[in-house]
Design a protein around this motif. Structure first.
Motif, PDB file in Angstrom:
ATOM      1  N   ALA A  47       0.830  -1.206   0.000  1.00 13.65           N
ATOM      2  CA  ALA A  47       0.000   0.000   0.000  1.00 13.65           C
ATOM      3  C   ALA A  47       0.864   1.255   0.000  1.00 13.65           C
ATOM      4  O   ALA A  47       0.540   2.254   0.651  1.00 13.65           O
ATOM      5  N   ASN A  48       1.977   1.175  -0.717  1.00 18.79           N
ATOM      6  CA  ASN A  48       2.915   2.296  -0.860  1.00 18.79           C
ATOM      7  C   ASN A  48       3.491   2.746   0.483  1.00 18.79           C
ATOM      8  O   ASN A  48       3.903   3.886   0.634  1.00 18.79           O
ATOM      9  N   ARG A  49       3.489   1.834   1.462  1.00 19.61           N
ATOM     10  CA  ARG A  49       4.003   2.106   2.814  1.00 19.61           C
ATOM     11  C   ARG A  49       3.306   3.317   3.440  1.00 19.61           C
ATOM     12  O   ARG A  49       3.943   4.151   4.104  1.00 19.61           O
ATOM     13  N   ARG A  50       2.002   3.402   3.252  1.00 14.19           N
ATOM     14  CA  ARG A  50       1.235   4.526   3.806  1.00 14.19           C
ATOM     15  C   ARG A  50       0.142   4.073   4.776  1.00 14.19           C
ATOM     16  O   ARG A  50      -0.790   4.828   5.050  1.00 14.19           O
ATOM     17  N   ALA A 105      10.016  -5.993  14.093  1.00 18.86           N
ATOM     18  CA  ALA A 105       9.449  -4.889  13.314  1.00 18.86           C
ATOM     19  C   ALA A 105      10.505  -3.858  12.930  1.00 18.86           C
ATOM     20  O   ALA A 105      10.560  -3.407  11.777  1.00 18.86           O
ATOM     21  N   LYS A 106      11.372  -3.475  13.852  1.00 18.84           N
ATOM     22  CA  LYS A 106      12.353  -2.417  13.585  1.00 18.84           C
ATOM     23  C   LYS A 106      13.394  -2.825  12.537  1.00 18.84           C
ATOM     24  O   LYS A 106      13.602  -2.083  11.561  1.00 18.84           O
ATOM     25  N   PRO A 107      14.085  -3.979  12.691  1.00 15.91           N
ATOM     26  CA  PRO A 107      15.098  -4.313  11.677  1.00 15.91           C
ATOM     27  C   PRO A 107      14.512  -4.538  10.288  1.00 15.91           C
ATOM     28  O   PRO A 107      15.180  -4.263   9.287  1.00 15.91           O
ATOM     29  N   MET A 108      13.280  -4.999  10.217  1.00 15.36           N
ATOM     30  CA  MET A 108      12.653  -5.220   8.913  1.00 15.36           C
ATOM     31  C   MET A 108      12.208  -3.898   8.295  1.00 15.36           C
ATOM     32  O   MET A 108      12.477  -3.619   7.123  1.00 15.36           O
ATOM     33  N   ARG A 109      11.527  -3.063   9.078  1.00 21.80           N
ATOM     34  CA  ARG A 109      10.983  -1.819   8.533  1.00 21.80           C
ATOM     35  C   ARG A 109      12.072  -0.789   8.268  1.00 21.80           C
ATOM     36  O   ARG A 109      11.994  -0.027   7.280  1.00 21.80           O
ATOM     37  N   ASP A 110      13.113  -0.735   9.094  1.00 22.81           N
ATOM     38  CA  ASP A 110      14.186   0.235   8.898  1.00 22.81           C
ATOM     39  C   ASP A 110      14.877   0.072   7.552  1.00 22.81           C
ATOM     40  O   ASP A 110      15.329   1.060   6.952  1.00 22.81           O
ATOM     41  N   LYS A 111      14.963  -1.166   7.081  1.00 25.35           N
ATOM     42  CA  LYS A 111      15.661  -1.430   5.819  1.00 25.35           C
ATOM     43  C   LYS A 111      14.714  -1.486   4.614  1.00 25.35           C
ATOM     44  O   LYS A 111      15.119  -1.843   3.519  1.00 25.35           O
ATOM     45  N   ASN A 112      13.439  -1.143   4.872  1.00 31.56           N
ATOM     46  CA  ASN A 112      12.461  -1.030   3.777  1.00 31.56           C
ATOM     47  C   ASN A 112      12.368  -2.297   2.931  1.00 31.56           C
ATOM     48  O   ASN A 112      12.304  -2.251   1.696  1.00 31.56           O
ATOM     49  N   TYR A 113      12.367  -3.439   3.594  1.00 27.32           N
ATOM     50  CA  TYR A 113      12.171  -4.688   2.873  1.00 27.32           C
ATOM     51  C   TYR A 113      10.756  -4.735   2.292  1.00 27.32           C
ATOM     52  O   TYR A 113       9.831  -4.100   2.817  1.00 27.32           O
ATOM     53  N   LEU A 254       5.699 -15.602  13.748  1.00 26.28           N
ATOM     54  CA  LEU A 254       6.676 -14.597  13.353  1.00 26.28           C
ATOM     55  C   LEU A 254       7.377 -14.955  12.044  1.00 26.28           C
ATOM     56  O   LEU A 254       8.080 -14.120  11.476  1.00 26.28           O
ATOM     57  N   ALA A 255       7.210 -16.175  11.592  1.00 26.60           N
ATOM     58  CA  ALA A 255       7.809 -16.597  10.325  1.00 26.60           C
ATOM     59  C   ALA A 255       6.776 -16.641   9.204  1.00 26.60           C
ATOM     60  O   ALA A 255       7.037 -17.236   8.156  1.00 26.60           O
ATOM     61  N   PHE A 256       5.619 -16.029   9.417  1.00 23.78           N
ATOM     62  CA  PHE A 256       4.604 -15.913   8.369  1.00 23.78           C
ATOM     63  C   PHE A 256       4.739 -14.560   7.683  1.00 23.78           C
ATOM     64  O   PHE A 256       4.940 -13.526   8.346  1.00 23.78           O
ATOM     65  N   GLN A 257       4.592 -14.553   6.371  1.00 23.77           N
ATOM     66  CA  GLN A 257       4.649 -13.311   5.611  1.00 23.77           C
ATOM     67  C   GLN A 257       3.533 -12.348   6.022  1.00 23.77           C
ATOM     68  O   GLN A 257       3.701 -11.130   5.989  1.00 23.77           O
ATOM     69  N   ASP A 258       2.366 -12.860   6.421  1.00 26.75           N
ATOM     70  CA  ASP A 258       1.241 -12.010   6.807  1.00 26.75           C
ATOM     71  C   ASP A 258       1.653 -10.985   7.858  1.00 26.75           C
ATOM     72  O   ASP A 258       1.293  -9.807   7.771  1.00 26.75           O
ATOM     73  N   ARG A 262       2.290  -6.534   7.269  1.00 27.39           N
ATOM     74  CA  ARG A 262       1.620  -5.440   7.982  1.00 27.39           C
ATOM     75  C   ARG A 262       2.635  -4.438   8.537  1.00 27.39           C
ATOM     76  O   ARG A 262       2.416  -3.231   8.459  1.00 27.39           O
ATOM     77  N   THR A 263       3.728  -4.915   9.095  1.00 29.22           N
ATOM     78  CA  THR A 263       4.712  -3.989   9.647  1.00 29.22           C
ATOM     79  C   THR A 263       5.458  -3.249   8.538  1.00 29.22           C
ATOM     80  O   THR A 263       5.762  -2.061   8.672  1.00 29.22           O
ATOM     81  N   LEU A 264       5.737  -3.936   7.442  1.00 30.16           N
ATOM     82  CA  LEU A 264       6.473  -3.314   6.342  1.00 30.16           C
ATOM     83  C   LEU A 264       5.636  -2.279   5.592  1.00 30.16           C
ATOM     84  O   LEU A 264       6.176  -1.380   4.947  1.00 30.16           O
TER      85      LEU A 264
END
Length: 540
Positions: A47-50, A105-113, A254-258, A262-264
């Motif tokens: 969703a364009n990270r919005r 959430a932080k290490p994944m979202r910080d690197k914009n995966y 925590l190993a599900f893409q779902d 949401r966090t990304l």
């Protein structure tokens, strides 16, 4: 059972509402695709990270509070062989969200995966990542029939329509708006679906508690009245099994893409973490009504109800106890609203699974084969994938007698295989491709050797407590957790050994198929970049 007209009308209205919102969200998504600089993939999958905090909490919670969640919790509380002690899914989901918010959430979202497989791709390369991605891809597909079957069970309570027809109609609605709008449609329909679930369940619970056909649930919680106490109990030989199941549902999510989708998709790292923490509280609140309804069912003299005797458990209908209670304990209008809640919960999980499976397939598997695929080509791949996966997942519902097969396969793949891989790729720098392959083999082989009655796999690897019951060996140890921990230890260990062998010339460099040995002297530019294969290089 005769056709329940009000219930059918409620379903039709609900489907039209959800489809309308999905189409509206798809129009918004198309406009954003034209104006965005991030590419169509991010619009479709993130969703364009919005995604705002409010919408994020709704879609995170709705993804996990599905029909299987609502119906399953009530069933376990009602089942005299289980009880509340075995129905801790709300608590497990809550703890899972808290852990995810604190550490993932932080290490994944910080690197914009874009997906949970992106860190693997950066560190291990596209080929190995494409092979590893098959595991979460299968896990997501396996959840589609689980969610749709829970919806079919509900519809069968008030309708004489064919079960398969109800399931296919529901799947078609979810497929259409997911194809049209991607995560935008999924997120905004989740808002409506979760509001319906929340309001409906908390509306139904007081009516159920107000009926006069059951004994005080505080008494039946510990006393044997009509059946065993609904609090349940754990035998000494079941303790480690309970611990194993708790960890599988708590950490395996925590190993599900779902979850990571949401966090990304959130508009910031802080929002991603807040989404997890708030959703952890909301899921507990949503778990209370099905627990109360299951407790009432366990405390009821069914002779005094329109359902009659014998009880649902004795008739083999324990899995349908929640809709049965709503049908026989509440006014028609309340029952109809309750059915809408279950339908909304089931559909909100179905569309999430479809989108999660499609995102992994497109970015990690298809792009590993088609390196030069354009955005336009990937958009068509996304659309076709959602439709095909929806059809395949829905077709698996014909195996409804083996519903546990889907659940076990999905949870085992994520917990025993993918969780240790994800932990290592994010937090253990020494891990490399050789360790990832070794960890995969260790987890897979050990899990197969541990046996699984659902798949008729015999127990070959006997852990302490393994006993022979009716000619079949049964594991009493937390064997799934043992498999997971074995993989978690194997990945850094084999990575370290591989590093030593290649860096010290013990094994010829030409055998280094994953190219993990550092090439040449490091430059300042190399130091500034993230290392693809850190190995023992202290710069990483």
């Amino acid at each position: 059972m005769a056709l329940h007209i009000p219930g059918l009308i409620m379903m039709v209205v609900f489907y039209i509402l959800v489809l309308g919102i999905g189409i509206w969200a798809s129009v918004k998504s198309k406009k954003m695709e034209k104006n965005t600089l991030n590419g169509q993939i991010e619009v479709s999958f993130l969703a364009n990270r919005r995604v705002s905090l409010a919408v994020g909490v709704f879609t995170m919670t709705a993804t996990w509070v599905g029909g299987a969640f609502i119906i399953g919790v009530a069933e376990f509380v009602y089942d005299p062989t289980k009880g509340l002690i075995w129905a801790l899914l709300p608590l497990q989901m809550s703890v899972s969200f808290v852990i995810g918010g604190l550490f993932f959430a932080k290490p994944m979202r910080d690197k914009n995966y874009t997906t949970m497989m992106d860190p693997f791709q950066r560190k291990y390369g596209k080929t190995l990542t494409g092979l590893l991605a098959v595991v979460p891809f299968i896990s997501e597909v396996m959840w589609v029939p689980v969610t749709l079957i829970s919806l079919g069970i509900t519809v069968s309570i008030f309708s004489d329509l064919p079960l398969s027809l109800c399931i296919w109609i529901s799947a078609a609605v979810a497929i259409i708006y997911t194809v049209l709008g991607g995560l935008y449609s999924v997120a905004y329909t989740d808002v409506v679906q979760l509001l319906l679930v929340f309001c409906s369940l908390w509306l139904c619970a007081p009516f159920v508690l107000a009926s006069d056909v059951y004994t005080d649930i505080t008494q039946t919680a510990v006393n044997h009245t009509y059946q065993a106490p609904w609090l349940g109990h754990i035998e000494s030989h079941e303790a480690w099994t309970w611990v194993d199941n708790f960890l599988v549902m708590t950490l395996g999510n925590l190993a599900f893409q779902d979850f990571h989708q949401r966090t990304l998709s959130s508009n910031s790292t802080s929002t991603a973490r807040l989404i997890c923490f708030i959703a952890a509280g909301v899921v507990i609140v949503l778990g209370i009504p099905p627990i109360l309804i299951g407790a009432v069912a366990a405390s009821t003299d069914w002779n005094m109800t329109t359902y009659g005797s014998p009880s649902p458990y004795e008739q083999g209908e324990a899995a349908m106890v929640l809709p049965i209670v709503l049908l026989h304990f509440t006014p028609t209008a309340v029952f109809v609203i309750g059915m809408g809640a279950i339908a909304g919960a089931a559909m909100s999980s179905t569309d999430s699974c479809l989108l999660a499976a499609t995102s992994i397939f497109t970015t990690s598997i298809y792009k590993a084969i088609r390196h030069q695929a354009s955005d336009r080509e990937l958009q068509w791949v996304i659309r076709f994938s959602i439709v095909i996966l929806g059809i395949v997942g829905t077709s698996l519902t014909y195996l409804d007698d083996n519903i546990m097969t889907f659940w076990i396969l999905s949870s085992d793949l994520t917990y025993t295989i993918m969780l240790p891989q994800l932990i290592c790729v994010l937090f253990i720098r020494v891990s490399n491709s050789y360790g990832a392959v070794a960890g995969f083999i260790v987890a897979f082989v050990m899990r197969v050797l541990c046996g699984e009655p659902v798949f008729n796999l015999p127990v070959i690897l006997h852990f302490p407590g393994c006993t022979l019951e009716d000619g079949v060996y049964v594991q009493r140890s937390p064997f799934k957790t043992i498999c997971m921990l074995s993989a978690l230890v194997s990945i850094p260990m084999f990575s370290y050994v591989a590093s030593l062998l290649f860096n010290h010339g013990i094994v010829p460099e030409r055998w280094d198929v994953f190219k993990v040995k550092p090439q040449g002297a490091p430059t300042p530019e190399d130091d500034a970049r993230d290392c693809d294969e850190p190995m023992l290089d202290t710069r990483c």
